[in-house]
Design a protein around this motif. Sequence first.
Motif, PDB file in Angstrom:
ATOM      1  N   ALA A 142       0.974  -1.049   0.008  1.00  0.00           N
ATOM      2  CA  ALA A 142       0.034   0.069   0.174  1.00  0.00           C
ATOM      3  C   ALA A 142       0.777   1.305   0.044  1.00  0.00           C
ATOM      4  CB  ALA A 142      -0.832  -0.134   1.180  1.00  0.00           C
ATOM      5  N   SER A 143       1.916   1.168   0.646  1.00  0.00           N
ATOM      6  CA  SER A 143       2.772   2.474   0.779  1.00  0.00           C
ATOM      7  C   SER A 143       3.496   2.719  -0.757  1.00  0.00           C
ATOM      8  CB  SER A 143       3.850   2.194   1.694  1.00  0.00           C
ATOM      9  OG  SER A 143       4.776   3.172   2.047  1.00  0.00           O
ATOM     10  N   GLN A 144       4.169   1.612  -1.125  1.00  0.00           N
ATOM     11  CA  GLN A 144       4.567   1.824  -2.414  1.00  0.00           C
ATOM     12  C   GLN A 144       3.595   2.247  -3.594  1.00  0.00           C
ATOM     13  OE1 GLN A 144       7.554   2.001  -1.054  1.00  0.00           O
ATOM     14  NE2 GLN A 144       8.473   1.591  -2.884  1.00  0.00           N
ATOM     15  N   PHE A 145       2.403   1.891  -3.510  1.00  0.00           N
ATOM     16  CA  PHE A 145       1.356   2.049  -4.345  1.00  0.00           C
ATOM     17  C   PHE A 145       1.105   3.583  -4.226  1.00  0.00           C
ATOM     18  CE2 PHE A 145      -2.835   2.490  -6.033  1.00  0.00           C
ATOM     19  CZ  PHE A 145      -2.686   1.648  -7.379  1.00  0.00           C
ATOM     20  N   LYS A 146       0.999   4.076  -2.801  1.00  0.00           N
ATOM     21  CA  LYS A 146       0.760   5.394  -2.584  1.00  0.00           C
ATOM     22  C   LYS A 146       1.762   6.189  -3.127  1.00  0.00           C
ATOM     23  CE  LYS A 146      -0.109   8.615   1.166  1.00  0.00           C
ATOM     24  NZ  LYS A 146       0.720   9.613   0.512  1.00  0.00           N
ATOM     25  N   LYS A 147       3.084   5.873  -3.037  1.00  0.00           N
ATOM     26  CA  LYS A 147       4.144   6.723  -3.656  1.00  0.00           C
ATOM     27  C   LYS A 147       3.918   6.917  -5.196  1.00  0.00           C
ATOM     28  CE  LYS A 147       7.883   5.540  -0.317  1.00  0.00           C
ATOM     29  NZ  LYS A 147       9.010   4.698  -0.101  1.00  0.00           N
ATOM     30  N   ALA A 148       3.666   5.658  -5.917  1.00  0.00           N
ATOM     31  CA  ALA A 148       3.560   5.838  -7.297  1.00  0.00           C
ATOM     32  C   ALA A 148       2.364   6.714  -7.651  1.00  0.00           C
ATOM     33  CB  ALA A 148       3.248   4.419  -7.812  1.00  0.00           C
ATOM     34  N   TRP A 149       1.277   6.339  -7.031  1.00  0.00           N
ATOM     35  CA  TRP A 149      -0.080   7.071  -7.307  1.00  0.00           C
ATOM     36  C   TRP A 149       0.283   8.911  -7.039  1.00  0.00           C
ATOM     37  CZ3 TRP A 149      -4.537   5.351  -8.962  1.00  0.00           C
ATOM     38  CH2 TRP A 149      -5.765   6.337  -8.645  1.00  0.00           C
ATOM     39  N   ASP A 150       0.966   9.042  -6.141  1.00  0.00           N
ATOM     40  CA  ASP A 150       1.414  10.662  -5.895  1.00  0.00           C
ATOM     41  C   ASP A 150       2.311  11.260  -6.671  1.00  0.00           C
ATOM     42  OD1 ASP A 150      -0.782  10.594  -3.815  1.00  0.00           O
ATOM     43  OD2 ASP A 150       0.610  10.454  -2.155  1.00  0.00           O
ATOM     44  N   THR A 151       2.956  10.386  -7.206  1.00  0.00           N
ATOM     45  CA  THR A 151       4.292  10.923  -8.197  1.00  0.00           C
ATOM     46  C   THR A 151       3.663  11.534  -9.466  1.00  0.00           C
ATOM     47  OG1 THR A 151       5.539   9.079  -7.180  1.00  0.00           O
ATOM     48  CG2 THR A 151       6.340  10.154  -9.392  1.00  0.00           C
ATOM     49  N   GLY A 152       3.931  12.977  -9.712  1.00  0.00           N
ATOM     50  CA  GLY A 152       3.670  13.549 -10.699  1.00  0.00           C
ATOM     51  C   GLY A 152       2.155  13.725 -10.967  1.00  0.00           C
ATOM     52  N   GLY A 153       1.340  13.493 -10.199  1.00  0.00           N
ATOM     53  CA  GLY A 153      -0.126  13.630 -10.272  1.00  0.00           C
ATOM     54  C   GLY A 153      -0.698  12.281 -11.016  1.00  0.00           C
ATOM     55  N   LEU A 154      -0.200  11.255 -10.951  1.00  0.00           N
ATOM     56  CA  LEU A 154      -0.542  10.338 -11.637  1.00  0.00           C
ATOM     57  C   LEU A 154      -1.961   9.749 -11.240  1.00  0.00           C
ATOM     58  CD1 LEU A 154       2.521   7.671 -12.069  1.00  0.00           C
ATOM     59  CD2 LEU A 154       1.351   8.993 -13.845  1.00  0.00           C
ATOM     60  N   GLY A 155      -2.244   9.948 -10.021  1.00  0.00           N
ATOM     61  CA  GLY A 155      -3.679   9.602  -9.633  1.00  0.00           C
ATOM     62  C   GLY A 155      -4.596  10.303 -10.062  1.00  0.00           C
ATOM     63  N   LYS A 156      -4.413  11.693  -9.907  1.00  0.00           N
ATOM     64  CA  LYS A 156      -5.504  12.756 -10.617  1.00  0.00           C
ATOM     65  C   LYS A 156      -5.312  12.525 -11.762  1.00  0.00           C
ATOM     66  CE  LYS A 156      -6.235  17.431 -11.334  1.00  0.00           C
ATOM     67  NZ  LYS A 156      -6.231  17.352 -12.623  1.00  0.00           N
ATOM     68  N   GLU A 157      -4.505  12.215 -12.819  1.00  0.00           N
ATOM     69  CA  GLU A 157      -4.709  11.952 -14.170  1.00  0.00           C
ATOM     70  C   GLU A 157      -5.093  10.891 -14.331  1.00  0.00           C
ATOM     71  OE1 GLU A 157      -1.714  11.264 -17.897  1.00  0.00           O
ATOM     72  OE2 GLU A 157      -0.834  12.069 -16.337  1.00  0.00           O
ATOM     73  N   ILE A 158      -5.274   9.690 -13.863  1.00  0.00           N
ATOM     74  CA  ILE A 158      -6.076   8.430 -13.740  1.00  0.00           C
ATOM     75  C   ILE A 158      -7.607   8.679 -13.689  1.00  0.00           C
ATOM     76  CG2 ILE A 158      -6.636   6.272 -13.129  1.00  0.00           C
ATOM     77  CD1 ILE A 158      -3.734   5.848 -12.217  1.00  0.00           C
ATOM     78  N   PHE A 159      -7.793   9.493 -12.585  1.00  0.00           N
ATOM     79  CA  PHE A 159      -9.395   9.848 -12.504  1.00  0.00           C
ATOM     80  C   PHE A 159      -9.795  10.668 -13.452  1.00  0.00           C
ATOM     81  CE2 PHE A 159      -9.065   7.975  -8.006  1.00  0.00           C
ATOM     82  CZ  PHE A 159     -10.324   7.159  -8.133  1.00  0.00           C
ATOM     83  N   SER A 160      -8.827  11.802 -13.856  1.00  0.00           N
ATOM     84  CA  SER A 160      -9.292  12.656 -14.767  1.00  0.00           C
ATOM     85  C   SER A 160      -9.751  11.900 -16.140  1.00  0.00           C
ATOM     86  CB  SER A 160      -8.380  13.778 -15.230  1.00  0.00           C
ATOM     87  OG  SER A 160      -8.137  14.377 -14.050  1.00  0.00           O
ATOM     88  N   ILE A 161      -8.946  11.062 -16.554  1.00  0.00           N
ATOM     89  CA  ILE A 161      -9.325  10.095 -17.850  1.00  0.00           C
ATOM     90  C   ILE A 161     -10.680   9.329 -17.664  1.00  0.00           C
ATOM     91  CG2 ILE A 161      -8.409   8.401 -19.256  1.00  0.00           C
ATOM     92  CD1 ILE A 161      -5.730   9.328 -18.656  1.00  0.00           C
TER      93      ILE A 161
END
Length: 194
Positions: A142-161
């Motif tokens: 979960a911690s590593q997934f959170k790091k990847a999710w937060d890097t460069g706004g990837l999580g926001k970009e996925i939800f935006s798509i």
Amino acid sequence: VMKDFFKPFQDAWKKQGQNVMSAWKYALGEVTGLVSSIGKSFMEVWTNGTGQKFIENLLLLLADVLNIIGDISKAFKDAWNEDGRGTALIQSVFDMFNRILEILHSIAKAFREAWNDGTGKSISANLLEIFTNIFNTVGNLASQFKKAWDTGGLGKEIFSIILGIINDILGHINNMAKATADWAKTLDFTPLLN
């Protein structure tokens, strides 16, 4: 309509109803006579000594059954008492249960000795560490997934798509619904109803 419907029934009854009633009375009278004749014959046979004989035979059969039960019980009792067979049977039942209980005690004692020589503590420690490591693994993932999710706004970009796709689909559905509403507003049902 109902009056006309039942008129043939009424006319037919007026013409043939008396015949039906006469036949009914005749059949009822003959059935009653038959039952009376059967009852009279039965009472003649029952009271001429045959009824008494029938009951005596039933009582003899009951006595036979009771005597058979007594014979079986007597033979079993005699066999039980002879040479202490019954006592030996009861003794063997209790001996069997005592032996079963003794082997269960030996098994339990051996398990406790093996468990308490340090093996039980080691097994318990391994189980506790396995569960700790499983929980640590899930937490680390979960911690590593959170790091990847937060890097460069990837999580926001996925939800935006994803939300953009949903918004496009809803826009197309809205356009279809509006076009259908506009089409329905101009329909003239008069020719169809005429």
